[in-house]
Design a protein around this motif. Structure first.
Motif, PDB file in Angstrom:
ATOM      1  N   THR A   9       7.057 107.885 105.570  1.00 33.71           N
ATOM      2  CA  THR A   9       6.119 107.936 104.559  1.00 33.71           C
ATOM      3  C   THR A   9       6.308 106.966 103.357  1.00 33.71           C
ATOM      4  O   THR A   9       5.536 106.804 102.358  1.00 33.71           O
ATOM      5  CB  THR A   9       6.194 109.301 103.793  1.00 33.71           C
ATOM      6  N   ALA A  10       7.387 106.196 103.567  1.00 34.80           N
ATOM      7  CA  ALA A  10       7.814 105.219 102.444  1.00 34.80           C
ATOM      8  C   ALA A  10       8.396 103.927 103.204  1.00 34.80           C
ATOM      9  O   ALA A  10       8.356 103.798 104.329  1.00 34.80           O
ATOM     10  CB  ALA A  10       8.792 105.567 101.253  1.00 34.80           C
ATOM     11  N   TYR A  11       8.774 102.960 102.352  1.00 31.67           N
ATOM     12  CA  TYR A  11       9.257 101.684 102.928  1.00 31.67           C
ATOM     13  C   TYR A  11      10.490 101.129 102.123  1.00 31.67           C
ATOM     14  O   TYR A  11      10.605 101.334 101.094  1.00 31.67           O
ATOM     15  CB  TYR A  11       8.218 100.651 102.824  1.00 31.67           C
ATOM     16  N   VAL A  12      11.426 100.384 103.146  1.00 29.55           N
ATOM     17  CA  VAL A  12      12.508  99.900 102.277  1.00 29.55           C
ATOM     18  C   VAL A  12      12.335  98.470 102.725  1.00 29.55           C
ATOM     19  O   VAL A  12      11.868  98.001 103.644  1.00 29.55           O
ATOM     20  CB  VAL A  12      13.817 100.410 103.025  1.00 29.55           C
ATOM     21  N   PHE A  13      12.603  97.669 101.659  1.00 27.73           N
ATOM     22  CA  PHE A  13      12.580  96.102 101.521  1.00 27.73           C
ATOM     23  C   PHE A  13      13.913  95.389 101.372  1.00 27.73           C
ATOM     24  O   PHE A  13      14.666  96.154 100.563  1.00 27.73           O
ATOM     25  CB  PHE A  13      11.854  95.741 100.457  1.00 27.73           C
ATOM     26  N   ALA A  14      14.636  94.817 102.629  1.00 30.70           N
ATOM     27  CA  ALA A  14      15.924  94.051 102.355  1.00 30.70           C
ATOM     28  C   ALA A  14      15.601  92.529 102.038  1.00 30.70           C
ATOM     29  O   ALA A  14      14.831  91.998 102.714  1.00 30.70           O
ATOM     30  CB  ALA A  14      16.694  94.151 103.717  1.00 30.70           C
ATOM     31  N   TYR A  15      16.537  92.112 101.348  1.00 28.94           N
ATOM     32  CA  TYR A  15      16.163  90.695 101.062  1.00 28.94           C
ATOM     33  C   TYR A  15      17.620  90.231 100.084  1.00 28.94           C
ATOM     34  O   TYR A  15      18.470  90.909 100.010  1.00 28.94           O
ATOM     35  CB  TYR A  15      14.868  90.537  99.886  1.00 28.94           C
TER      36      TYR A  15
END
Length: 457
Positions: free
Chosen positions: A34-40
């Motif tokens: 239901t959500a998202y994670v961003f790696a950077y």
């Protein structure tokens, strides 16, 4: 901002199958995403905001991102170059995560490295099993890893950018992200390529990449995912004047796809985005920058879908930002900042990047209102003086407190955004005019748009 990657063998970027698209049967047993994670990792034009550790941001809509841990790294390599670029976060078949990253600290793209950084993680609140995995014995780089599940092989493929006389994608197969098969060429279309992202949707494998000859992003597909089995099916894509690192993400709702591209130009937005309902079509539509806000200073990242419980655990463990940014509604590449003690909106990115960070606190004159305290100059607030917005030190007079207080209301041009009415001159609103900030009466559509902002991270 570093020079063009072309000048340094063209640096790779990370891409990301939003873990969801790469999972097979065990996926059904996992909680819905239901959500998202961003790696950077992070960089800014003069590199003052550069950090080559693993950064994470979260989002509930996959478009507007909140950096975790105050945009500080959550883990940093302890071997190799002691830095990373292009982190790729991937959900494995058992529901846990693996993080892969280029072993490169900074912008010395001339150095070659045969290894990738690798971590394991249950839910990205901690990272274990750190190791460097050797991918080949060639005298070349190992950039921008991506991974996918190959059900027919019963193994994961790790694809990365390398050079065997020309820029190609290599692949190694693995069952555990510890030992890998011998490397082989995965995609070599007859022109140099960079930054591959592989996503599996049903029985089709999609590979998005940068054509280094044209500088455009393309999509290819295969029915098997086997090496050199892909056929390019899209036209070239670009926004801005320089782009790489295509990042293909399926929406959690299952009703569409997004494609992100990373700009390495020091004068452009760091990310651009497209959308379409059918990933197999060639109908990508550029998104308006009003619709998305990448993580602050983010470069070459990856996105994975996460559950509500995983989202809550990440926020609890790492914390949401204690600052905000104000994004212009009608000039959405620009953010409210201070420069030479004056308030204005400027195109992002810029340095010092902290000039756009604000503590939105209870109004100095009325706690039901808001005031904006500078993060990099604590004790200084945005206030109006002769209708001009300035950044001044709080002298604690009644006049200053009133000048620095605003009433937050629904956006005059968009009710989902915000506008800010002057507390002591209540017929005037905070707005930009020729990029300068001031308070003015709002009497027409242009002024309403100028006076509308998104409060974001």
């Amino acid at each position: 901002m570093p020079l063009s990657r072309r000048s340094f063998h063209r640096l790779a970027a990370l891409s990301a199958a939003a873990g969801a698209g790469a999972l097979a049967a065990p996926r059904a047993a996992l909680a819905a995403n239901t959500a998202y994670v961003f790696a950077y990792f992070t960089e800014t034009p003069n590199m003052s905001g550069a950090n080559y550790g693993l950064h994470l941001a979260v989002s509930t809509d996959g478009l507007n991102w909140a950096p975790l841990n105050q945009n500080n790294p959550v883990v940093t390599p302890t071997a190799g170059t002691l830095g990373l670029r292009d982190p790729f976060v991937f959900r494995k078949q058992d529901g846990t995560f693996v993080v892969l990253a280029t072993d490169l600290n900074g912008t010395d793209f001339g150095q070659n490295n045969q290894y990738l950084h690798v971590w394991d993680s249950t839910n990205l609140t901690s990272f274990t099993g750190y190791r460097r995995v050797r991918m080949h014995t060639l005298n070349t780089h190992t950039w921008a890893p991506t991974a996918f599940w190959d059900a027919a092989r019963g193994q994961y493929g790790i694809v990365y950018s390398a050079n065997n006389g020309t820029d190609v994608f290599m692949v190694n197969y693995t069952s555990d992200f510890r030992t890998v098969s011998a490397n082989q060429v995965y995609f070599s279309p007859g022109f140099p390529v960079l930054d591959g992202d592989v996503v599996v949707d049903g029985s089709t494998f999609y590979l998005y990449y940068k054509n280094l000859t044209t500088g455009l992003l393309y999509g290819a597909r295969s029915s098997t995912g086997a090496a050199n089995s892909y056929t390019t099916y899209t036209g070239g894509l670009r926004q801005g004047d320089a782009m790489e690192a295509p990042l293909l993400v399926r929406n959690n709702e299952g009703n569409g796809w997004r494609l992100w591209g990373d700009s390495f130009s020091p004068v452009n937005n760091d990310f651009y985005a497209w959308s379409q309902s059918n990933v197999g079509a060639n109908s990508w539509t550029a998104l308006n920058q009003r619709d998305y806000t990448p993580p602050l200073n983010a470069k070459h990242g990856s996105i994975a879908g996460i559950s509500a419980a995983e989202y809550s655990a990440l926020v609890s463990r790492w914390g949401l930002p204690n600052w905000v940014r104000l994004k212009s509604s009608n000039l959405p590449d620009r953010y409210v900042r201070h420069a030479n003690n004056l308030g204005r909106i400027d195109a992002y990115p810029f340095d010092p990047h902290q000039d756009q960070l604000w503590r939105m606190v209870a109004g100095l004159a009325d706690s039901s209102g808001v005031s904006f305290e500078s993060v990099n100059y604590p004790g200084r607030f945005l206030r109006h003086l002769n209708y001009e917005i300035r950044l001044d030190a709080n002298d604690n007079t009644a006049t200053f407190r009133a000048d620095a207080t605003f009433t937050r209301v629904a956006g005059l041009a968009d009710g989902a955004w915000s506008s800010f009415r002057s507390y002591n001159v209540p017929d005037r609103y905070l707005r930009h005019l020729n990029y300068a900030l001031r308070i003015d009466p709002v009497t027409d559509a242009t002024a309403r748009a100028d006076a509308t902002f998104r409060v974001t991270s």
